[in-house]
Design a protein around this motif. Structure first.
Motif, PDB file in Angstrom:
ATOM      1  N   GLN A 224      22.122  59.955  -0.745  1.00  0.00           N
ATOM      2  CA  GLN A 224      23.018  61.240  -0.268  1.00  0.00           C
ATOM      3  C   GLN A 224      22.096  61.972  -1.120  1.00  0.00           C
ATOM      4  O   GLN A 224      22.404  63.572  -1.017  1.00  0.00           O
ATOM      5  N   GLN A 225      21.910  61.988  -2.672  1.00  0.00           N
ATOM      6  CA  GLN A 225      21.118  63.100  -3.143  1.00  0.00           C
ATOM      7  C   GLN A 225      19.422  63.936  -2.911  1.00  0.00           C
ATOM      8  O   GLN A 225      19.391  64.870  -3.337  1.00  0.00           O
ATOM      9  N   LYS A 226      18.524  63.090  -2.323  1.00  0.00           N
ATOM     10  CA  LYS A 226      18.129  63.353  -1.673  1.00  0.00           C
ATOM     11  C   LYS A 226      17.958  64.387  -0.837  1.00  0.00           C
ATOM     12  O   LYS A 226      17.126  64.975  -0.738  1.00  0.00           O
ATOM     13  N   ILE A 233      22.981  73.411   2.748  1.00  0.00           N
ATOM     14  CA  ILE A 233      23.891  73.753   4.117  1.00  0.00           C
ATOM     15  C   ILE A 233      24.474  71.926   3.486  1.00  0.00           C
ATOM     16  O   ILE A 233      26.071  71.320   3.755  1.00  0.00           O
ATOM     17  N   THR A 234      23.816  70.308   3.496  1.00  0.00           N
ATOM     18  CA  THR A 234      24.648  69.612   2.740  1.00  0.00           C
ATOM     19  C   THR A 234      25.049  69.252   2.138  1.00  0.00           C
ATOM     20  O   THR A 234      26.643  68.586   2.511  1.00  0.00           O
ATOM     21  N   GLY A 235      25.284  69.713   1.256  1.00  0.00           N
ATOM     22  CA  GLY A 235      26.628  69.622   0.246  1.00  0.00           C
ATOM     23  C   GLY A 235      27.778  70.237   0.340  1.00  0.00           C
ATOM     24  O   GLY A 235      28.810  70.513   0.301  1.00  0.00           O
ATOM     25  N   GLU A 236      27.914  71.353   1.646  1.00  0.00           N
ATOM     26  CA  GLU A 236      28.808  72.648   2.515  1.00  0.00           C
ATOM     27  C   GLU A 236      29.272  71.266   2.609  1.00  0.00           C
ATOM     28  O   GLU A 236      31.186  70.351   3.246  1.00  0.00           O
ATOM     29  N   GLY A 237      28.625  70.738   3.681  1.00  0.00           N
ATOM     30  CA  GLY A 237      29.385  69.455   4.173  1.00  0.00           C
ATOM     31  C   GLY A 237      30.247  67.405   3.943  1.00  0.00           C
ATOM     32  O   GLY A 237      30.848  67.462   4.410  1.00  0.00           O
ATOM     33  N   ILE A 238      29.360  68.003   2.864  1.00  0.00           N
ATOM     34  CA  ILE A 238      29.535  66.423   1.794  1.00  0.00           C
ATOM     35  C   ILE A 238      31.386  66.894   0.815  1.00  0.00           C
ATOM     36  O   ILE A 238      32.045  66.186   1.278  1.00  0.00           O
ATOM     37  N   LYS A 239      31.239  68.357   0.721  1.00  0.00           N
ATOM     38  CA  LYS A 239      32.838  68.902   0.721  1.00  0.00           C
ATOM     39  C   LYS A 239      34.075  68.712   1.843  1.00  0.00           C
ATOM     40  O   LYS A 239      34.406  67.883   1.342  1.00  0.00           O
ATOM     41  N   VAL A 240      33.372  68.619   2.465  1.00  0.00           N
ATOM     42  CA  VAL A 240      34.433  68.507   2.860  1.00  0.00           C
ATOM     43  C   VAL A 240      35.017  66.701   3.765  1.00  0.00           C
ATOM     44  O   VAL A 240      36.314  66.594   3.604  1.00  0.00           O
ATOM     45  N   GLU A 242      34.433  64.941   1.233  1.00  0.00           N
ATOM     46  CA  GLU A 242      35.091  64.395  -0.169  1.00  0.00           C
ATOM     47  C   GLU A 242      36.394  64.836   0.259  1.00  0.00           C
ATOM     48  O   GLU A 242      37.778  64.025  -0.242  1.00  0.00           O
ATOM     49  N   GLU A 243      36.968  65.777   0.796  1.00  0.00           N
ATOM     50  CA  GLU A 243      38.246  66.431   1.305  1.00  0.00           C
ATOM     51  C   GLU A 243      39.277  65.972   1.964  1.00  0.00           C
ATOM     52  O   GLU A 243      40.246  65.385   1.796  1.00  0.00           O
ATOM     53  N   GLU A 244      38.483  65.754   3.180  1.00  0.00           N
ATOM     54  CA  GLU A 244      39.036  64.730   3.938  1.00  0.00           C
ATOM     55  C   GLU A 244      39.594  63.118   3.785  1.00  0.00           C
ATOM     56  O   GLU A 244      39.720  62.530   4.930  1.00  0.00           O
ATOM     57  N   VAL A 245      38.358  62.598   3.942  1.00  0.00           N
ATOM     58  CA  VAL A 245      38.068  61.808   3.837  1.00  0.00           C
ATOM     59  C   VAL A 245      39.171  60.701   3.048  1.00  0.00           C
ATOM     60  O   VAL A 245      39.714  59.621   3.536  1.00  0.00           O
ATOM     61  N   GLY A 246      39.320  60.934   1.935  1.00  0.00           N
ATOM     62  CA  GLY A 246      40.146  60.657   1.011  1.00  0.00           C
ATOM     63  C   GLY A 246      40.282  59.047   1.506  1.00  0.00           C
ATOM     64  O   GLY A 246      39.885  58.362   0.766  1.00  0.00           O
ATOM     65  N   GLN A 247      41.621  58.318   1.087  1.00  0.00           N
ATOM     66  CA  GLN A 247      41.909  56.771   0.870  1.00  0.00           C
ATOM     67  C   GLN A 247      41.874  56.406   2.607  1.00  0.00           C
ATOM     68  O   GLN A 247      42.232  55.476   2.420  1.00  0.00           O
TER      69      GLN A 247
END
Length: 278
Positions: A224-226, A233-240, A242-247
């Motif tokens: 993920q870090q690499k 752009i990948t970071g923007e996708g990761i934000k989504v 993080e917000e939507e996967v949740g529990q």
């Protein structure tokens, strides 16, 4: 060594195909039985020298090591039927998670083990999960482990992690293929890419990712870090994510464990009624 397979549904057939393809066994070593004969006959067309048995009892009488590949709630009736044909030096192997080796030992006088396979084993990859009964010798453990090494990476597990380990190993391919399909579907809905192209790209991506992890070039966090560079752009996708996967995955494990508990309670009712009598 003769190997019996009782139940030639999905996992029983995967075991047969994988072991034969890996040259771990020859078809002539296999003695199989299925409640409906069509599935067994289909395997006979593929492997003409394997032996179709008229009953599970015949499988037991002819085999040194027997895989039981029936549904969990069918186990008790099957064991009641075959226990008189089992002998002490046989190894009886269950492939289902809700039934413990201790429960199996109550029903039969032979050696018992559990080996939970994965659909990944069809490609001679992925783990298989092993648990051994108290009657198994070091040699018995080596025999089963060596056999399954031909198609998997065997791992001995404790009873208390059986369900979660099965969720990861056996259910995981279905869970992540579902997520990957949703990934592809969204790409098709949101862009001009064709389903065929998106599927090809996603499939090759997941294969390549697996190779990176297999060769230990990256771990999951370092991968993920690499890819996720600051401000990219990948970071923007990761934000989504993080917000939507949740529990979501917490809920997944809660649901599978609830079903597991339900199955175990039903099985316990069956197995508490009778034990094997010599």
């Amino acid at each position: 060594m003769n190997i019996g397979i009782i139940g030639t549904g999905s996992m029983g057939t995967i075991l047969i195909d994988s072991l034969v393809e890996a040259k771990a066994v020859t078809p002539s070593q296999l003695f199989i039985h299925n409640r409906t004969s069509e599935k067994a006959k289909a395997l006979e067309k593929k492997y003409s020298s394997l032996h179709i048995c008229e009953s599970p009892n015949e499988v037991v009488r002819q085999s040194d090591l027997i895989f039981i590949c029936v549904k969990p709630l069918q186990f008790h009736a099957l064991l009641e039927n075959i226990h008189q044909d089992c002998y002490r030096n046989q190894l009886l192997v269950s492939i289902t998670s809700p039934i413990s080796v201790k429960q199996l030992e109550k029903m039969v006088n032979c050696k018992v083990a559990r080996a939970i396979p994965s659909i990944l084993n069809r490609a001679h990859a992925g783990p298989s999960l092993l648990s051994f009964g108290s009657r198994c010798s070091k040699e018995d453990k080596e025999v089963l482990t060596s056999l399954l090494k031909n198609i998997s990476t065997p791992l001995v597990i404790e009873e208390n992690i059986t369900r979660v380990a099965s969720d990861i190993v056996s259910c995981g391919p279905a869970f992540f293929s579902y997520l990957l399909q949703r990934f592809v579907d969204a790409a098709v809905r949101q862009t001009d890419i064709s389903e065929e192209d998106a599927t090809t790209l996603a499939t090759n991506m997941i294969i390549g990712m697996g190779k990176l992890l297999e060769k230990e070039i990256f771990t999951l966090p370092t991968l993920q870090q690499k890819v996720c560079v600051p401000g990219g752009i990948t970071g923007e996708g990761i934000k989504v994510l993080e917000e939507e996967v949740g529990q979501m995955f917490d809920h997944l494990f809660q649901q599978t464990h609830a079903k597991y508990k339900e199955d175990k309670e039903l099985i316990e009712q069956q197995f508490s009624s009778k034990t094997y009598k010599e």
